[in-house]
Write an enzyme that holds these catalytic residues in place. Structure first.
Site, PDB file in Angstrom:
ATOM      1  N   LYS A  53       0.840  -1.191   0.000  1.00  0.00           N
ATOM      2  CA  LYS A  53       0.000   0.000   0.000  1.00  0.00           C
ATOM      3  C   LYS A  53       0.880   1.247   0.000  1.00  0.00           C
ATOM      4  CE  LYS A  53      -1.975   2.586   3.178  1.00  0.00           C
ATOM      5  NZ  LYS A  53      -1.989   3.877   2.485  1.00  0.00           N
ATOM      6  N   GLU A  67      10.516   1.666   9.921  1.00  0.00           N
ATOM      7  CA  GLU A  67      11.417   2.766   9.575  1.00  0.00           C
ATOM      8  C   GLU A  67      10.656   4.045   9.834  1.00  0.00           C
ATOM      9  OE1 GLU A  67      14.434   2.528   8.985  1.00  0.00           O
ATOM     10  OE2 GLU A  67      14.672   0.425   8.474  1.00  0.00           O
ATOM     11  N   CYS A 127      13.306  11.852   5.459  1.00  0.00           N
ATOM     12  CA  CYS A 127      13.488  11.480   6.870  1.00  0.00           C
ATOM     13  C   CYS A 127      14.927  11.713   7.309  1.00  0.00           C
ATOM     14  CB  CYS A 127      13.083  10.030   7.078  1.00  0.00           C
ATOM     15  SG  CYS A 127      13.989   8.919   5.987  1.00  0.00           S
ATOM     16  N   GLU A 151       9.565  16.166  15.224  1.00  0.00           N
ATOM     17  CA  GLU A 151       9.842  16.131  13.785  1.00  0.00           C
ATOM     18  C   GLU A 151       8.905  17.097  13.051  1.00  0.00           C
ATOM     19  OE1 GLU A 151       8.711  12.670  11.472  1.00  0.00           O
ATOM     20  OE2 GLU A 151      10.640  12.701  10.452  1.00  0.00           O
TER      21      GLU A 151
HETATM   22  P1  NAD Z   1       2.294   8.074   8.099  1.00  0.00           P
HETATM   23  O1  NAD Z   1       2.763   7.309   9.277  1.00  0.00           O
HETATM   24  O2  NAD Z   1       1.184   9.008   8.255  1.00  0.00           O
HETATM   25  O3  NAD Z   1       1.878   7.092   6.907  1.00  0.00           O
HETATM   26  C1  NAD Z   1       2.760   6.133   6.357  1.00  0.00           C
HETATM   27  C2  NAD Z   1       1.949   5.054   5.682  1.00  0.00           C
HETATM   28  O4  NAD Z   1       1.227   4.352   6.686  1.00  0.00           O
HETATM   29  C3  NAD Z   1       0.903   5.569   4.702  1.00  0.00           C
HETATM   30  O5  NAD Z   1       0.806   4.671   3.622  1.00  0.00           O
HETATM   31  C4  NAD Z   1      -0.369   5.539   5.527  1.00  0.00           C
HETATM   32  O6  NAD Z   1      -1.534   5.430   4.754  1.00  0.00           O
HETATM   33  C5  NAD Z   1      -0.147   4.301   6.358  1.00  0.00           C
HETATM   34  N1  NAD Z   1      -0.893   4.238   7.626  1.00  0.00           N
HETATM   35  C6  NAD Z   1      -1.403   5.242   8.368  1.00  0.00           C
HETATM   36  N2  NAD Z   1      -2.020   4.754   9.459  1.00  0.00           N
HETATM   37  C7  NAD Z   1      -1.879   3.411   9.417  1.00  0.00           C
HETATM   38  C8  NAD Z   1      -2.282   2.355  10.270  1.00  0.00           C
HETATM   39  N3  NAD Z   1      -2.961   2.569  11.401  1.00  0.00           N
HETATM   40  N4  NAD Z   1      -1.973   1.096   9.918  1.00  0.00           N
HETATM   41  C9  NAD Z   1      -1.281   0.845   8.795  1.00  0.00           C
HETATM   42  N5  NAD Z   1      -0.876   1.807   7.940  1.00  0.00           N
HETATM   43  C10 NAD Z   1      -1.164   3.084   8.250  1.00  0.00           C
HETATM   44  O7  NAD Z   1       3.601   8.797   7.545  1.00  0.00           O
HETATM   45  P2  NAD Z   1       3.680   9.813   6.331  1.00  0.00           P
HETATM   46  O8  NAD Z   1       3.128  11.121   6.797  1.00  0.00           O
HETATM   47  O9  NAD Z   1       3.166   9.179   5.118  1.00  0.00           O
HETATM   48  O10 NAD Z   1       5.260   9.933   6.146  1.00  0.00           O
HETATM   49  C11 NAD Z   1       6.048  10.811   6.848  1.00  0.00           C
HETATM   50  C12 NAD Z   1       6.790  10.101   7.959  1.00  0.00           C
HETATM   51  O11 NAD Z   1       7.530   9.009   7.438  1.00  0.00           O
HETATM   52  C13 NAD Z   1       7.798  10.998   8.633  1.00  0.00           C
HETATM   53  O12 NAD Z   1       7.734  10.798  10.024  1.00  0.00           O
HETATM   54  C14 NAD Z   1       9.133  10.506   8.103  1.00  0.00           C
HETATM   55  O13 NAD Z   1      10.241  10.739   8.929  1.00  0.00           O
HETATM   56  C15 NAD Z   1       8.855   9.052   7.963  1.00  0.00           C
HETATM   57  N6  NAD Z   1       9.783   8.433   7.034  1.00  0.00           N
HETATM   58  C16 NAD Z   1      10.734   7.583   7.533  1.00  0.00           C
HETATM   59  C17 NAD Z   1      11.655   7.000   6.681  1.00  0.00           C
HETATM   60  C18 NAD Z   1      12.702   6.062   7.207  1.00  0.00           C
HETATM   61  O14 NAD Z   1      13.290   5.348   6.396  1.00  0.00           O
HETATM   62  N7  NAD Z   1      12.959   6.014   8.498  1.00  0.00           N
HETATM   63  C19 NAD Z   1      11.599   7.271   5.313  1.00  0.00           C
HETATM   64  C20 NAD Z   1      10.625   8.154   4.844  1.00  0.00           C
HETATM   65  C21 NAD Z   1       9.714   8.724   5.713  1.00  0.00           C
END
Ligand code: NAD
Length: 475
Positions: A173, A248, A282, A379
């Site tokens: 997804k 991650e 990130c 963040e």
């Molecule tokens: P998010 O946590 O809101 O969403 C990430 C994904 O999870 C999306 O596909 C979302 O639809 C899904 N999701 C949301 N709630 C869920 C649930 N309850 N169960 C399963 N899936 C769910 O994050 P975002 O806003 O899309 O991305 C930004 C964040 O991602 C930032 O905190 C950033 O630091 C982090 N990030 C980390 C890395 C890494 O490698 N550590 C890389 C890129 C981004």
């Protein structure tokens, strides 16, 4: 207006319940596509397809699986222009960046794991005359991969490539904010010769279909990249069912500048580590810690470079920064800049929304904040950095380690011993010395503390997507 579909069992399908969500183009602020808001019914179909495909895919010779993944990499390269355009429209990032980084790295991910699986082998322990033990690394079965919006195809492919290479079938997804390149990938997998049902792509909201993928009894492992708060929910849900889980998560990365560094290089690269992709990586260094004796000079040069940055239309090659991913995210970023002012911070540059249409924000530099304030602890994930001074190496390390995150850290120094010393003292999964975002895919990748558990990248990812089984034979 384009209406995209799920990709299940090798076919593009409408969501069973017919529910859609609007997909807004950040560069214009207008709706440009509709995406399925998938439900458990769609998931059941995907699970069924994946279960049927698993014996076919996992029993296929490694050589053949590798060829299919190489072909997929070729097709991504052949479709670079279309994919990059879609990525840029979907995410708001400059088109040149999507062309130079996101899409090429997506194809590299498939190519890397297509080769890695050929070279991957398990170990045997021979106790002469007594027994032989060998470890079989078996694919897990059906696995779930969930990715965020900031580097859409790049991070999506980084998860699914090792899972597929290892012989698993995937239910994936992408973020509901940036689903378009994952949608296009479906047909490329078919063209590459991947059997139906091996990769299934479902679209929709995290709390709905994302959570359902994590909860489903058929997904035996979950690889998740996203925010720390979401990661906590995913981790708890997956662990309750004893699933393997890799998380991650977010970061609040320090960028430590010692007085003995190559200042020109440090300023140049710090501009990139602060503002590339609108600061929505990130790994961006959001807290710049500068040794007191060079603070004023660094600040002057850094602000001088900021003034040269162009924030504008992602399609314009002159734009250094495009639009933030959504209005909600722009408001979040702006609210942190307002908070920084309340906390006593001084905005040295930026701090304003720009352009009437779309979600554009200036690169923003703030000084005068305590390391423990919310601006320096939470963040922001946008084009906002704070500058602060330190007097000693110990102080720099303490401030670097003062947040609950531990994803990455950048260290600028020409002192070799210090480079090692500080690298070892900083609680971060990834340390860059005199560089940033340089990646060798063979190395493990991931964060410490609240930045995640498990490691992606290299053989660590192949191991994550496999189940070790020890076979002992008495001689
Ligand atoms: P998010 O946590 O809101 O969403 C990430 C994904 O999870 C999306 O596909 C979302 O639809 C899904 N999701 C949301 N709630 C869920 C649930 N309850 N169960 C399963 N899936 C769910 O994050 P975002 O806003 O899309 O991305 C930004 C964040 O991602 C930032 O905190 C950033 O630091 C982090 N990030 C980390 C890395 C890494 O490698 N550590 C890389 C890129 C981004």
């Amino acid at each position: 207006m384009q209406k995209i579909q799920n990709f299940i069992n090798g076919e593009y399908l409408d969501p069973i319940k017919g529910q859609y969500i609007d997909n807004v183009e950040p560069g214009t602020g207008k709706v440009f596509a509709q995406i399925p808001n998938s439900t458990e019914e769609d998931l059941e179909n995907a699970v069924e397809a994946a279960k049927v495909a698993f014996p076919v895919w996992s029993n296929m010779s490694v050589d053949k699986r590798s060829k299919i993944l190489h072909k997929l990499a070729d097709l991504i390269e052949e479709n670079l222009d279309d994919l990059a355009l879609m990525e840029s429209r979907d995410n708001g990032k400059p088109l040149w960046l999507a062309k130079a980084v996101d899409i090429p790295r997506a194809s590299t991910n498939f190519r890397f794991y297509a080769s890695a699986i050929i070279n991957f082998s398990s170990e045997a322990q021979v106790s002469e005359g007594f027994m032989v033990n060998y470890t079989r690394l078996a694919p897990i079965g059906v696995v779930g991969c969930i990715s965020p919006w900031n580097l859409p195809l790049y991070l999506f492919s980084w998860k699914i490539a090792p899972a597929l290479a290892m012989g698993n079938c995937v239910i994936a997804k992408p973020s509901e904010l940036t689903p378009m390149t994952a949608f296009l990938l479906g047909k490329l997998t078919k063209e590459a010769g991947m059997p139906d049902g091996v990769l299934n792509i479902l679209h929709g909201e995290g709390k709905g279909i994302g959570q359902a993928i994590v909860e489903h009894e058929a997904t035996n492992a979950i690889s998740f990249t996203g925010g720390t708060a979401t990661g906590k929910i995913v981790g708890v849900t997956a662990s309750q069912q004893f699933k393997k889980v890799s998380l991650e998560l977010g970061g609040k990365n320090p960028n430590i500048i010692f007085a003995d560094c190559d200042l020109e290089e440090a300023v140049k690269t710090s501009m990139k580590s602060s503002f590339t992709n609108q600061g929505e990586i990130c790994l961006c260094g959001s807290r710049i810690l500068i040794e007191e004796s060079i603070y004023d000079e660094f600040k002057e040069r850094f602000l001088g470079e900021c003034s040269k940055l162009v924030v504008g239309d992602p399609m314009d090659p002159k734009s250094n920064l495009g639009a933030l991913v959504s209005e909600a995210h722009l408001n979040k970023v702006d609210s942190y800049v307002q908070l920084a002012k309340e906390e006593g911070g001084v905005v040295l540059y930026g701090g304003e929304r720009v352009h009437k249409e779309g979600f554009y924000y200036q690169p923003t530099v703030i000084e005068g904040l305590d390391e423990n304030c919310r601006t320096n602890q939470e963040e922001i994930f946008g084009p906002v950095v704070t500058l602060s001074k330190f007097k000693s190496e110990d102080e720099a390390i303490n401030v670097a380690n003062s947040t609950r995150y531990g994803l990455s850290c950048t260290i600028w120094t020409s002192n070799l011993k210090r480079a090692h010393r500080v690298s070892h003292a900083v609680q971060s999964g990834i340390i860059w010395v005199n560089c940033w975002l340089v990646r060798d895919l063979r190395t493990p990748f991931g964060g410490m503390k609240d930045s995640g558990i498990g490691r992606e990248g290299g053989n660590a990812a192949l191991k994550f997507f496999s189940e070790p089984q020890n076979v002992c034979i008495k001689l």
